[in-house]
Design an enzyme around this catalytic site. Structure first.
Site, PDB file in Angstrom:
ATOM      1  CE  LYS A 184      -2.192   1.851   3.251  1.00  0.00           C
ATOM      2  NZ  LYS A 184      -1.475   3.152   3.215  1.00  0.00           N
ATOM      3  CB  THR A 195       1.729   3.466   7.257  1.00  0.00           C
ATOM      4  OG1 THR A 195       0.796   2.413   7.046  1.00  0.00           O
ATOM      5  CG2 THR A 195       1.308   4.306   8.423  1.00  0.00           C
ATOM      6  CG  ASN A 408      -2.025  15.358   2.886  1.00  0.00           C
ATOM      7  OD1 ASN A 408      -2.332  14.407   3.567  1.00  0.00           O
ATOM      8  ND2 ASN A 408      -1.353  15.240   1.744  1.00  0.00           N
ATOM      9  CB  SER A 413     -11.733  24.388   4.162  1.00  0.00           C
ATOM     10  OG  SER A 413     -11.591  23.371   3.195  1.00  0.00           O
TER      11      SER A 413
END
Lengths: 413, 413
Positions: A184, A195, A408, A413
């Site tokens: 992954k 990760t 990220n 918002s």
């Protein structure tokens, strides 16, 4: 969350044959999102060797601590991986969760507790409720079968936009062995932290010590030569499992480093690692360009690596590539800040084979139109010649786009 | 190019008194854009001491090479600064350009060639046509006057959104001396590369060796503790000039490190550096948040600095702050990857005074609403307690927004 598949994704998931001695099952345990496949169980035949490399973070996840404490025995019975929760920065409850998970895995596999290996990926700092594994573990063990790599690769995804797999067949004497790997990539969704996880499986009968050295050697120029954003995870884990079941088909055990069959096996093994590592770069958050950084003429390979990483992690170089600009001034900057030996007046720089800077100044034959056309390609090779020595190295990365910032930073918002 | 003033800009340019012995003029020499003020000439009275610190880049600009070769003499007659072209990675022509510029400066100032100091900022790799300075130098010399700091600060801007100045008055015995400084920030426009330049002036009669040590000491916790994107420029230059003209008003010369007046002078001098450095962080490309990183409880100050820089340069931490998310999991990641001593289970993290993580796990009293409100402020203090020792340090940075990517990547689209 990333909504569409990376434009740099391979055309299809590869054909991957089953590996004798490895059985796999996946389930949705509701770790973070209901109804999403988030647990992978792999069961290994007795005698399976294991080797692993882990994050160098000083703040590793509980699963990394668990594996590191048990990897030296070199024997594996089961692997339990979950997505949705990284079980990192979870204190005592995190340690308790790894123990409970391993107990469930040992019961399912009928193996010793310290033959169970764990990996977790997802949100940091949230307690992992390992009792959720109890609800699915019996069914996982009952349904585990050979193959199913595509499902396995899907089960460990977080913000990855495509499942990552690679396979190789290697002839060892008169028979052949298989190597299959899944990974992954480096993806994050708020407030999650992705990760890098990768698991490689083979039926080759290889001694644990040799598997260990192959892995340590193989990771250096594959996974450790990939960077998306320079942010090392708390949970990076790469585990290799060798069931040894090819011995039943007459493949003699590889027990010595001098075994004449080892180079062929090494080649296939490293090819699988390299293929998976490249897929991770192809699925970097917001990536629109795959970028290969080649550094030549350095004082040493280590020096070339540091300079290549300085370039690959420079936000200014990465945004320039996103803007399809062969901005070699920023490459000079990144070379200069690396702290490694470099002589401005010997430096040459190429983008996709076109030399844009030579001996410390703009190339006399610089052709803006040709360079612009080259920068529009989805794959960019940026080569730097230092002209100092014979050290060379290669690092893979991707560009830095507004989508990276959106993935990220936009969630509040 | 940035079109509006940073929301983090000071309300106004400060009142800055003239410094006796320093005369300044600016002009538009058409270095890159016609009609834009792009040259600054400063003329110094005989006896002016100079000290400087420069980029540690292995690929420095020609102007940095020029200054570094002459700074040890410690005497200054003139300073010539241009924006629009960094004269970096320009080979022999770059060296010739520095020589011609210095010759013009020496003639204008009536000083020795090696008393002329140079700085250039702007595009990398384009030859700098120093003959353009010839057309304006006589007029610059004829019109140079005391004061004019605002014009001087404007003349050295590239993508800066506001001019940066700071001043301090320091009482030395019965009289007072003045310290004035200007700076330009870390801004880039394609295919330009901004650089950090700062010039500080004082009428204090201080020995060059003391000025040198004050500068080296002062820069460590001011300019060297600011990072916008971790990309060290080829041209970073900080020069301090001391005309010594306050001696005419009865200020005795500061010649010894044991002089009892030195601490007061140091305090004022460092305050000016710190003020300018903070303004650089406030004008980081695309910045919407000023971020102060405090690290406490480290093994040493150096260790605290490395951890603070690891946090400040992490794209994941910076995008989280842009998203007004107190994502302490990413802070843990950045602490972990710094390679410095850290114990996950002793780690505590605060955002604007609110403790969000304690002893290696989420704070038991974590209040999402309070944290969210704190993250909306334009100034964020991120404190990390390591609980290992007494080492502490502080670094300033800004958030990473889509505007940063747009400023540095959009120009080709």
């Amino acid at each position: 969350m990333a909504s569409s598949v990376s434009p740099l994704a391979p055309a299809a998931f590869p054909d991957m044959p089953p590996i004798d001695g490895v059985r796999i099952a996946t389930a949705a345990a509701g770790i973070r999102y209901p109804g999403r496949t988030d647990v992978l169980l792999a069961l290994f035949d007795p005698g399976t060797a294991v080797a692993g490399v882990f994050t160098r973070s000083k703040c590793p996840s509980a699963a990394v601590d668990w594996c590191r404490d048990r990897i030296k025995r070199g024997a594996a019975g089961a692997l339990v991986v979950n997505s949705g929760n990284a079980n990192a920065f979870t204190g005592k409850s995190g340690r308790a969760a790894t123990k409970l998970t391993a107990e469930l895995g040992a019961k399912a596999a009928g193996c010793r507790l310290d033959e169970v290996f764990l990996a977790s990926t997802g949100v940091i700092g949230e307690p992992l409720d390992a009792s959720k594994f109890a609800t699915v573990m019996d069914r996982l063990a009952a349904t585990a079968t050979s193959g199913g790599w595509h499902d396995a690769a899907r089960a460990i995804m977080t913000t990855d936009t495509f499942p990552k797999g690679a396979a190789a067949m290697v002839r060892l004497g008169t028979s052949a062995v298989t190597i299959c790997g899944i990974a992954k990539g480096a993806g994050m969704i708020a407030p999650d932290m992705g990760t890098m996880l990768s698991f490689v499986f083979t039926d080759a009968p290889i001694a644990p010590a040799l598997l260990r050295s192959l892995l340590a050697e193989g990771v250096a120029d594959t996974f450790n030569a990939v960077t998306i954003d320079g942010d090392t995870s708390t949970s990076d884990t790469l585990l290799a499992f060798a069931t040894g079941t090819a011995a039943k088909r007459g493949v003699a055990r590889i027990a010595r480093a001098s075994d004449p069959r080892l180079p062929a096996f090494r080649k296939g093994f490293v090819a699988v690692l390299a293929n998976l590592a490249e897929q991770v770069a192809r699925d970097g958050e917001g990536a629109r360009k795959l970028v290969e950084i080649l550094v030549e003429g350095a004082k040493s390979k280590q020096s070339a690596r540091r300079i290549a990483l300085s370039i690959a992690n420079s936000p200014l170089v990465k945004t320039a590539i996103a803007g399809e600009d062969a901005n070699w001034g920023r490459v000079v900057m990144a070379v200069g800040k690396a702290g490694e030996p470099a002589d401005r007046d010997r430096l040459s720089i190429w983008f996709n084979g076109i030399r844009v800077a030579h001996k410390g100044a703009r190339d006399p034959g610089y052709d803006e139109a040709a360079v612009s056309a080259a920068m529009k390609k989805p794959e960019i090779t940026l080569k730097v010649g230092l002209g100092l020595g014979k050290g060379r190295d290669r690092v893979l990365t991707c560009d830095l786009t507004k989508e990276y910032v959106a993935i990220n930073g936009d969630y509040r918002s």
